[in-house]
Design an enzyme around this catalytic site. Structure first.
Site, PDB file in Angstrom:
ATOM      1  N   SER A 143      44.020  57.027  68.825  1.00  0.00           N
ATOM      2  CA  SER A 143      42.928  57.821  68.292  1.00  0.00           C
ATOM      3  C   SER A 143      42.460  58.276  69.762  1.00  0.00           C
ATOM      4  O   SER A 143      42.890  57.662  71.135  1.00  0.00           O
ATOM      5  CB  SER A 143      41.919  57.115  67.761  1.00  0.00           C
ATOM      6  N   TYR A 156      37.813  48.900  66.354  1.00  0.00           N
ATOM      7  CA  TYR A 156      38.534  50.259  66.416  1.00  0.00           C
ATOM      8  C   TYR A 156      38.901  50.639  67.761  1.00  0.00           C
ATOM      9  O   TYR A 156      40.191  50.648  68.112  1.00  0.00           O
ATOM     10  CB  TYR A 156      37.784  51.373  65.894  1.00  0.00           C
TER      11      TYR A 156
HETATM   12  N1  LIG Z   1      40.703  61.288  60.848  1.00  0.00           N
HETATM   13  C1  LIG Z   1      40.248  61.243  62.360  1.00  0.00           C
HETATM   14  O1  LIG Z   1      39.232  61.725  62.712  1.00  0.00           O
HETATM   15  C2  LIG Z   1      41.021  60.367  62.912  1.00  0.00           C
HETATM   16  C3  LIG Z   1      40.963  60.380  64.388  1.00  0.00           C
HETATM   17  C4  LIG Z   1      41.483  59.695  65.262  1.00  0.00           C
HETATM   18  C5  LIG Z   1      42.437  58.688  64.623  1.00  0.00           C
HETATM   19  N2  LIG Z   1      42.762  58.649  63.371  1.00  0.00           N
HETATM   20  C6  LIG Z   1      43.728  57.690  62.939  1.00  0.00           C
HETATM   21  O2  LIG Z   1      44.777  58.377  62.137  1.00  0.00           O
HETATM   22  C7  LIG Z   1      45.322  57.596  61.242  1.00  0.00           C
HETATM   23  C8  LIG Z   1      45.209  58.067  59.816  1.00  0.00           C
HETATM   24  O3  LIG Z   1      44.037  58.263  59.533  1.00  0.00           O
HETATM   25  P1  LIG Z   1      43.526  59.557  58.449  1.00  0.00           P
HETATM   26  O4  LIG Z   1      42.300  60.017  59.244  1.00  0.00           O
HETATM   27  O5  LIG Z   1      44.555  60.505  57.953  1.00  0.00           O
HETATM   28  O6  LIG Z   1      42.916  58.582  57.465  1.00  0.00           O
HETATM   29  P2  LIG Z   1      43.221  58.482  55.667  1.00  0.00           P
HETATM   30  O7  LIG Z   1      42.353  57.638  55.195  1.00  0.00           O
HETATM   31  O8  LIG Z   1      43.330  60.127  55.151  1.00  0.00           O
HETATM   32  O9  LIG Z   1      45.111  58.036  55.740  1.00  0.00           O
HETATM   33  C9  LIG Z   1      45.189  56.768  56.169  1.00  0.00           C
HETATM   34  C10 LIG Z   1      46.349  56.314  55.278  1.00  0.00           C
HETATM   35  O10 LIG Z   1      46.594  54.932  55.300  1.00  0.00           O
HETATM   36  C11 LIG Z   1      46.683  54.236  54.262  1.00  0.00           C
HETATM   37  N3  LIG Z   1      46.491  52.618  54.574  1.00  0.00           N
HETATM   38  C12 LIG Z   1      45.468  52.066  54.903  1.00  0.00           C
HETATM   39  N4  LIG Z   1      45.335  50.790  54.916  1.00  0.00           N
HETATM   40  C13 LIG Z   1      46.699  50.560  54.744  1.00  0.00           C
HETATM   41  C14 LIG Z   1      47.561  49.613  54.886  1.00  0.00           C
HETATM   42  N5  LIG Z   1      46.915  48.123  55.031  1.00  0.00           N
HETATM   43  N6  LIG Z   1      48.939  49.681  54.778  1.00  0.00           N
HETATM   44  C15 LIG Z   1      49.417  50.892  54.499  1.00  0.00           C
HETATM   45  N7  LIG Z   1      48.641  52.027  54.245  1.00  0.00           N
HETATM   46  C16 LIG Z   1      47.144  51.817  54.428  1.00  0.00           C
HETATM   47  C17 LIG Z   1      45.676  54.845  53.311  1.00  0.00           C
HETATM   48  O11 LIG Z   1      45.708  54.448  51.930  1.00  0.00           O
HETATM   49  C18 LIG Z   1      45.611  56.259  53.990  1.00  0.00           C
HETATM   50  O12 LIG Z   1      46.754  56.847  52.879  1.00  0.00           O
HETATM   51  C19 LIG Z   1      44.658  56.043  61.350  1.00  0.00           C
HETATM   52  O13 LIG Z   1      45.428  55.293  62.127  1.00  0.00           O
HETATM   53  C20 LIG Z   1      43.427  56.427  62.055  1.00  0.00           C
HETATM   54  O14 LIG Z   1      42.930  55.547  62.637  1.00  0.00           O
HETATM   55  C21 LIG Z   1      42.115  59.433  62.423  1.00  0.00           C
END
Ligand SMILES: NC(=O)c1ccc[n+]([C@@H]2O[C@H](COP(=O)([O-])OP(=O)(O)OC[C@H]3O[C@@H](n4cnc5c(N)ncnc54)[C@H](O)[C@@H]3O)[C@@H](O)[C@H]2O)c1
Length: 278
Positions: A143, A156
């Site tokens: 992130s 986080y």
């Molecule tokens: N959305 C943002 O703005 C953003 C920004 C920076 C980083 N991220 C990172 O991107 C990654 C994906 O996030 P996203 O925004 O797509 O969120 P999201 O919630 O849309 O997708 C995350 C997925 O991970 C799955 N998940 C959660 N816990 C789990 C576990 N214990 N085992 C297996 N799967 C699990 C969820 O079911 C979901 O399908 C994460 O690591 C998040 O920290 C997101």
């Protein structure tokens, strides 16, 4: 460097939704076979229905914290789709807890998914990729919060800093094996992470005013993310970065002032000369 995406097998954690699904779409269109691992069974079904029009897909319900289940998921994916040489350690959760209300349970939950889950993926697939000698690429979803403290919460930030550090050091050590490594450091991306994380976050012993503040912060965060990059755009960025073997993948520059301030403070803290008596 991996230029030949077509025919390779990609293993994507958290691939049922959001950024993981965006990555799956981009790599499926580029001709990779796609293994999706996630805790969201219904989401996996929807993703498989969509992607199987484009490529070979395999899905598995997996909690990335469960090492034994992760080994079985890796074996299953490789039996169905062939050796994994593209690994996306992407599953992650956010979460909002006032610092004075943190608990070991919350640390274990957040670092278990955001850091230990990434370690599990690396430790299970990396030896296989090295032994096979066909190169490959590992993308750790960190992130922008892994680059500078910027209000995303200590749980986080701690996990995401570690994920960036892991990618930086792995990139050096895996280079001789033809395995590239990237740290994906998105700013806001329009996903449902705030709601999904809240639904599975262990309860904290909050006062009424803290519950109200956390609710309000979630609403603000959700609105902010909704204006961010689309998961599809992030998937395309990741595909390009893997092809070019880029270490850092950014979606925007919002963290840049924080990184500049951090670097300036770090450098200013270093002595001009070594301490006397060495
Ligand atoms: N959305 C943002 O703005 C953003 C920004 C920076 C980083 N991220 C990172 O991107 C990654 C994906 O996030 P996203 O925004 O797509 O969120 P999201 O919630 O849309 O997708 C995350 C997925 O991970 C799955 N998940 C959660 N816990 C789990 C576990 N214990 N085992 C297996 N799967 C699990 C969820 O079911 C979901 O399908 C994460 O690591 C998040 O920290 C997101």
């Amino acid at each position: 460097m991996v230029k030949d995406i077509e025919g390779r097998t990609a293993f994507i954690t958290g691939g049922a939704n959001g950024i993981g699904l965006g990555i799956a779409r981009a790599f499926a269109r580029a001709g990779a076979k796609i293994a999706l691992a996630d805790v969201d069974l219904a989401g996996l079904g929807r993703a498989a229905a969509e992607l199987s029009d484009i490529t070979q897909v395999s899905t598995i319900v997996l909690d990335v914290r469960d090492r034994a289940a992760y080994v079985r998921a890796a074996d299953d994916a490789e039996a169905r789709l062939g050796p994994v040489s593209l690994l996306f350690n992407n599953a992650g959760v956010g979460g909002e807890t006032p610092v004075e209300k943190l608990s070991f349970e919350l640390w274990d939950w957040s670092l278990g998914i955001n850091l230990q889950g990434v370690i599990n993926g690396v430790q299970i697939f990396m030896p296989r990729m090295v032994a096979r000698g066909r190169g490959g690429h590992i993308v750790n979803t960190a992130s922008a919060a892994g680059l500078a403290a910027s209000g995303a919460g200590v749980l986080y930030h701690t996990a995401k800093y570690a994920v960036v550090g892991m990618a930086e050091s792995l990139a050096l050590e895996l280079e001789p094996f033809g395995i590239g490594v990237s740290a994906l450091c998105p700013g806001p991306v329009a996903t449902d992470i705030v709601r999904r994380s809240h639904m599975q976050q262990p309860a904290a012993d909050l006062r009424a005013d803290q519950i109200e503040a956390a609710d309000a912060k979630r609403v603000r965060m959700s609105k902010w993310l909704a204006k961010g990059a689309s998961p599809e755009a992030v998937g395309d960025l990741v595909l390009g970065a893997v092809r070019e073997n880029r270490l850092y993948i950014h979606t925007d520059r919002w963290i840049a002032p924080f990184v500049e301030a951090r670097a300036a403070t770090l450098l200013a803290s270093m002595p001009v000369s070594p301490p006397e008596g060495r």
